[in-house]
Design a protein around this motif. Structure first.
Motif, PDB file in Angstrom:
ATOM      1  N   THR A  20       1.604 -23.861   4.249  1.00 55.69           N
ATOM      2  CA  THR A  20       0.602 -24.218   3.238  1.00 55.69           C
ATOM      3  C   THR A  20      -0.180 -22.976   2.818  1.00 55.69           C
ATOM      4  O   THR A  20      -0.390 -22.067   3.624  1.00 55.69           O
ATOM      5  CB  THR A  20      -0.363 -25.302   3.753  1.00 55.69           C
ATOM      6  N   ALA A  21      -0.588 -22.963   1.541  1.00 60.94           N
ATOM      7  CA  ALA A  21      -1.419 -21.867   1.044  1.00 60.94           C
ATOM      8  C   ALA A  21      -2.859 -22.318   0.816  1.00 60.94           C
ATOM      9  O   ALA A  21      -3.685 -21.548   0.324  1.00 60.94           O
ATOM     10  CB  ALA A  21      -0.831 -21.322  -0.260  1.00 60.94           C
ATOM     11  N   ILE A  22      -3.170 -23.562   1.203  1.00 57.47           N
ATOM     12  CA  ILE A  22      -4.539 -24.070   1.021  1.00 57.47           C
ATOM     13  C   ILE A  22      -5.478 -23.365   1.996  1.00 57.47           C
ATOM     14  O   ILE A  22      -5.149 -23.183   3.166  1.00 57.47           O
ATOM     15  CB  ILE A  22      -4.572 -25.603   1.228  1.00 57.47           C
ATOM     16  N   SER A  23      -6.657 -22.972   1.505  1.00 54.82           N
ATOM     17  CA  SER A  23      -7.648 -22.248   2.304  1.00 54.82           C
ATOM     18  C   SER A  23      -7.032 -21.003   2.942  1.00 54.82           C
ATOM     19  O   SER A  23      -7.149 -20.749   4.138  1.00 54.82           O
ATOM     20  CB  SER A  23      -8.264 -23.146   3.386  1.00 54.82           C
ATOM     21  N   ASN A  24      -6.362 -20.231   2.095  1.00 54.75           N
ATOM     22  CA  ASN A  24      -5.587 -19.076   2.551  1.00 54.75           C
ATOM     23  C   ASN A  24      -6.437 -17.881   2.992  1.00 54.75           C
ATOM     24  O   ASN A  24      -5.940 -16.944   3.598  1.00 54.75           O
ATOM     25  CB  ASN A  24      -4.645 -18.646   1.413  1.00 54.75           C
ATOM     26  N   GLY A  25      -7.722 -17.950   2.657  1.00 56.74           N
ATOM     27  CA  GLY A  25      -8.610 -16.877   3.111  1.00 56.74           C
ATOM     28  C   GLY A  25      -8.719 -15.738   2.114  1.00 56.74           C
ATOM     29  O   GLY A  25      -8.009 -15.691   1.114  1.00 56.74           O
ATOM     30  N   PRO A  26      -9.606 -14.789   2.390  1.00 61.59           N
ATOM     31  CA  PRO A  26      -9.820 -13.674   1.472  1.00 61.59           C
ATOM     32  C   PRO A  26      -8.631 -12.707   1.490  1.00 61.59           C
ATOM     33  O   PRO A  26      -7.776 -12.775   2.379  1.00 61.59           O
ATOM     34  CB  PRO A  26     -11.072 -12.986   2.043  1.00 61.59           C
ATOM     35  N   ILE A  27      -8.600 -11.817   0.520  1.00 59.56           N
ATOM     36  CA  ILE A  27      -7.594 -10.752   0.522  1.00 59.56           C
ATOM     37  C   ILE A  27      -7.801  -9.917   1.780  1.00 59.56           C
ATOM     38  O   ILE A  27      -8.915  -9.477   2.062  1.00 59.56           O
ATOM     39  CB  ILE A  27      -7.737  -9.865  -0.747  1.00 59.56           C
ATOM     40  N   PRO A  28      -6.751  -9.715   2.574  1.00 56.22           N
ATOM     41  CA  PRO A  28      -6.946  -8.959   3.818  1.00 56.22           C
ATOM     42  C   PRO A  28      -7.254  -7.492   3.557  1.00 56.22           C
ATOM     43  O   PRO A  28      -6.933  -6.962   2.485  1.00 56.22           O
ATOM     44  CB  PRO A  28      -5.591  -9.105   4.535  1.00 56.22           C
ATOM     45  N   SER A  29      -7.860  -6.855   4.526  1.00 56.07           N
ATOM     46  CA  SER A  29      -8.029  -5.398   4.428  1.00 56.07           C
ATOM     47  C   SER A  29      -6.684  -4.754   4.724  1.00 56.07           C
ATOM     48  O   SER A  29      -5.799  -5.377   5.330  1.00 56.07           O
ATOM     49  CB  SER A  29      -9.056  -4.924   5.461  1.00 56.07           C
ATOM     50  N   ILE A  30      -6.515  -3.511   4.324  1.00 58.92           N
ATOM     51  CA  ILE A  30      -5.260  -2.806   4.592  1.00 58.92           C
ATOM     52  C   ILE A  30      -4.995  -2.762   6.102  1.00 58.92           C
ATOM     53  O   ILE A  30      -3.864  -2.948   6.558  1.00 58.92           O
ATOM     54  CB  ILE A  30      -5.299  -1.389   3.973  1.00 58.92           C
ATOM     55  N   ALA A  31      -6.046  -2.594   6.876  1.00 64.66           N
ATOM     56  CA  ALA A  31      -5.889  -2.528   8.342  1.00 64.66           C
ATOM     57  C   ALA A  31      -5.364  -3.837   8.919  1.00 64.66           C
ATOM     58  O   ALA A  31      -4.703  -3.843   9.962  1.00 64.66           O
ATOM     59  CB  ALA A  31      -7.224  -2.173   8.987  1.00 64.66           C
ATOM     60  N   ASP A  32      -5.647  -4.947   8.230  1.00 63.21           N
ATOM     61  CA  ASP A  32      -5.225  -6.255   8.746  1.00 63.21           C
ATOM     62  C   ASP A  32      -3.887  -6.731   8.180  1.00 63.21           C
ATOM     63  O   ASP A  32      -3.399  -7.793   8.558  1.00 63.21           O
ATOM     64  CB  ASP A  32      -6.292  -7.315   8.425  1.00 63.21           C
ATOM     65  N   ALA A  33      -3.300  -5.959   7.254  1.00 63.34           N
ATOM     66  CA  ALA A  33      -2.021  -6.366   6.655  1.00 63.34           C
ATOM     67  C   ALA A  33      -0.878  -6.039   7.607  1.00 63.34           C
ATOM     68  O   ALA A  33      -0.895  -5.024   8.289  1.00 63.34           O
ATOM     69  CB  ALA A  33      -1.827  -5.671   5.318  1.00 63.34           C
ATOM     70  N   TYR A  34       0.117  -6.940   7.626  1.00 64.75           N
ATOM     71  CA  TYR A  34       1.205  -6.810   8.600  1.00 64.75           C
ATOM     72  C   TYR A  34       2.453  -6.126   8.041  1.00 64.75           C
ATOM     73  O   TYR A  34       3.413  -5.913   8.770  1.00 64.75           O
ATOM     74  CB  TYR A  34       1.630  -8.203   9.099  1.00 64.75           C
ATOM     75  N   ASP A  35       2.502  -5.870   6.742  1.00 64.04           N
ATOM     76  CA  ASP A  35       3.738  -5.352   6.162  1.00 64.04           C
ATOM     77  C   ASP A  35       3.421  -4.446   4.969  1.00 64.04           C
ATOM     78  O   ASP A  35       2.361  -4.565   4.348  1.00 64.04           O
ATOM     79  CB  ASP A  35       4.627  -6.519   5.717  1.00 64.04           C
ATOM     80  N   PRO A  36       4.338  -3.540   4.608  1.00 64.75           N
ATOM     81  CA  PRO A  36       4.055  -2.566   3.547  1.00 64.75           C
ATOM     82  C   PRO A  36       3.925  -3.171   2.158  1.00 64.75           C
ATOM     83  O   PRO A  36       3.212  -2.642   1.311  1.00 64.75           O
ATOM     84  CB  PRO A  36       5.254  -1.607   3.608  1.00 64.75           C
ATOM     85  N   LYS A  37       4.579  -4.307   1.915  1.00 61.52           N
ATOM     86  CA  LYS A  37       4.498  -4.905   0.579  1.00 61.52           C
ATOM     87  C   LYS A  37       3.112  -5.484   0.329  1.00 61.52           C
ATOM     88  O   LYS A  37       2.536  -5.319  -0.753  1.00 61.52           O
ATOM     89  CB  LYS A  37       5.571  -5.984   0.429  1.00 61.52           C
ATOM     90  N   SER A  38       2.559  -6.148   1.340  1.00 59.67           N
ATOM     91  CA  SER A  38       1.192  -6.655   1.197  1.00 59.67           C
ATOM     92  C   SER A  38       0.221  -5.504   0.954  1.00 59.67           C
ATOM     93  O   SER A  38      -0.662  -5.587   0.085  1.00 59.67           O
ATOM     94  CB  SER A  38       0.769  -7.423   2.464  1.00 59.67           C
ATOM     95  N   ILE A  39       0.395  -4.425   1.708  1.00 66.08           N
ATOM     96  CA  ILE A  39      -0.481  -3.245   1.564  1.00 66.08           C
ATOM     97  C   ILE A  39      -0.408  -2.701   0.137  1.00 66.08           C
ATOM     98  O   ILE A  39      -1.432  -2.378  -0.480  1.00 66.08           O
ATOM     99  CB  ILE A  39      -0.109  -2.168   2.609  1.00 66.08           C
TER     100      ILE A  39
END
Length: 304
Positions: A20-39
């Motif tokens: 589910t994408a409901i209540s997905n939260g804020p955009i993560p910080s770069i430090a909290d991203a798990y993969d290069p595409k999200s970054i």
């Protein structure tokens, strides 16, 4: 009770967990991203917004309803990303195997407790702590279990390396009658086009004996050749670096003739139709910005 049964990627789907994408939260910080595409998308200001991702997931849910598939959804955790159900658990035969995921994702599994409660407790397996394994790396093909891993010495430092050789050995011990074959995948923390986060980012079977494959996703060419020989070179669709980046191998099969695919995968979808498949096209380009697509966000429980 749920009578679990999954032996391959393409038999008729009867029950599935859809994230589910409901209540997905804020955009993560770069430090909290798990993969290069999200970054990449965080830096560019193009990270997907919740409303768009909810719409995309509902399009998939609608396809499941059309084909009379029983769909389970996770309990909503406020301000938390719960899209990628495949990461947290997977089914092989009648066993529900919990993934030893990144520690801060443990609560995603708790959000599926209402589903887990319907499974025979004897069929629920939690691997020992040394075992790292995620569902995106586990690909079933009848007598075969294909597993993506990373054999580099820097495994502990690679956040994009999700399944270790202990994970491969653990599956071998659980399923001694299966042919378990591991594949050494290319990983990159900095370049999404060179990062096969999971096996389903560079390979997936479709139909009875066809598949989608990306040669450069494998660190060892012999692993790629193994699949070409097994499936037959004319039965495979060979994707480009850009198509891998856009997650073309991460489609999802309803049955042996029906595939859910992203609407922008024009070359792939054309090929699938030429092979006789029905292609159910959905928009999923926003979710793909997090380096996951249709297979990543589904957890099959029962296939005929």
């Amino acid at each position: 009770m749920l009578s679990l049964k999954v032996t391959n990627e393409t038999s008729r789907l009867r029950a599935v967990v859809l994230g589910t994408a409901i209540s997905n939260g804020p955009i993560p910080s770069i430090a909290d991203a798990y993969d290069p595409k999200s970054i990449e998308h965080i830096k560019a200001g193009t990270y997907p917004i919740e409303a768009d991702m909810v719409k995309e997931m509902e399009a998939v849910n609608n396809v499941f309803q059309k084909y009379d598939v029983k769909v389970f959804r996770p309990k909503i955790i406020e301000n938390y990303n719960q899209i990628f159900a495949r990461d947290i658990a997977f089914v092989i035969d009648n066993k529900f195997i919990k993934a030893n995921i990144l520690p801060d994702r443990e609560q995603e599994l708790n959000a599926l407790q209402h589903v887990i409660d319907q499974i025979n407790p004897l069929d629920i397996i939690k691997p020992p702590e040394a075992v790292h394994i995620e569902g995106g790396d586990v690909m079933l093909w009848n007598d075969y279990i294909f597993i993506g891993t990373y054999k580099g010495d820097d495994y502990p430092d690679q956040i994009t390396a999700r399944t270790n050789m202990e994970g491969v050995e653990f599956i071998k011990s659980l399923f001694p009658n299966k042919i378990v074959k591991e594949f050494d995948l290319k990983k990159s923390r900095t370049e999404a086009k060179d990062n096969a986060l999971h096996l389903d980012c560079c390979f997936q079977p479709v139909g009875k004996a066809k598949g989608i494959i990306y040669k450069e996703g494998f660190r060892d060419e012999s692993d790629f050749n193994y699949l070409v020989e097994l499936f037959g070179k004319d039965n495979l669709f060979y994707i480009t670096r850009d198509e891998m980046y856009n997650m073309n191998s991460n489609v999802f099969s309803i049955d042996e003739t029906t595939v859910i695919s992203e609407i922008n995968f024009v070359r792939l979808n054309t090929w699938l139709r030429l092979q006789g498949f029905t292609v159910e096209e959905v928009p999923y380009a926003e979710i793909s910005k997090q380096e996951g697509l249709l297979r990543c966000s589904t957890l099959p429980l029962i296939r005929d």
